[in-house]
Design an enzyme around this catalytic site. Sequence first.
Site, PDB file in Angstrom:
ATOM      1  N   ASP A  32       0.885  -1.166   0.000  1.00  0.00           N
ATOM      2  CA  ASP A  32       0.000   0.000   0.000  1.00  0.00           C
ATOM      3  C   ASP A  32       0.923   1.215   0.000  1.00  0.00           C
ATOM      4  O   ASP A  32       1.863   1.285   0.801  1.00  0.00           O
ATOM      5  CB  ASP A  32      -0.842   0.046   1.281  1.00  0.00           C
ATOM      6  N   HIS A  89       4.812  -7.472  -0.105  1.00  0.00           N
ATOM      7  CA  HIS A  89       4.408  -8.711  -0.775  1.00  0.00           C
ATOM      8  C   HIS A  89       5.101  -8.848  -2.128  1.00  0.00           C
ATOM      9  O   HIS A  89       5.573  -7.857  -2.703  1.00  0.00           O
ATOM     10  CB  HIS A  89       2.889  -8.733  -0.948  1.00  0.00           C
ATOM     11  N   SER A 129       8.539   3.997   4.723  1.00  0.00           N
ATOM     12  CA  SER A 129       9.649   3.536   3.913  1.00  0.00           C
ATOM     13  C   SER A 129       9.310   3.620   2.426  1.00  0.00           C
ATOM     14  O   SER A 129       8.273   4.156   2.054  1.00  0.00           O
ATOM     15  CB  SER A 129      10.020   2.097   4.301  1.00  0.00           C
TER      16      SER A 129
END
Length: 260
Positions: A86, A142, A226
């Site tokens: 996200d 992911h 990040s």
Amino acid sequence: MEKWLYRFLIELTNHKFTSNLLKNFSRSRMSRLFINSYAKAYKINVEEMMDDIQSYQTLHEFFIRRLKSDARVIDPAEETVASPVDGVIEEFGTILPSKEILVKGKLYSIEEMLGDPARMEKYMDGSFVILYLSPSHYHRIHSPLNAHLVDQYVLGNRSYPVNKYGLKYGKSTLSKNYRVVSELKHHSAHIAMVKVGAMFINTIECTYKNENWKKGEEIAYFSFGSTVVLLFEKGTFTLNNKIKTPYHVKMGESIGSMHE
């Protein structure tokens, strides 16, 4: 003046003592008192979290929260590249002949980012995508596609911020910050996935140890905010034409497609 002041303040606070202070606090039981206000301040969707907000014992546990299994949809097409996080696509483009990328009007060395001239060569004239995660985002990472993990290594020891101001005014944040580089192979195409640590807390925890990655599987997590940089070989990737920066994206959503 703005650029000088920003850099001065970052250098002033970019030390192990400050980093450890914040890191230790986020893992302390006392930090639990701030979870509800943190969630409200950043407008975090608590309905999609796997666990009830009251179950988290520290802010760190809340930072790395997991989502319900149906909270994100992974694009099923074999050749699409799913967003690994996200976040916000802050920049994309072509790697320049100078072995650099242009981000927020500033040049960053891909050779320095990867730490090896030989690794850089395969990405000459290729494509790049930069995804930024703010403190409000889900911080699990992911796999963007079905791929084989060719190599994985750690570089850097800095902790400059990686938001739009850090990219614009910082000192080579994407090339010097603490980062974990994963080099993947999808059929015959190579992809570099650079996970860049943020200011104060440089934690990038790799949670998946298998060499064969399946699209959508969790492979790591960040603590705090990040950035992920994706690098593609020339002629192997096409970005979705609907994407205009800044573009908010959910993990699993298609950001483009692979082709050979």
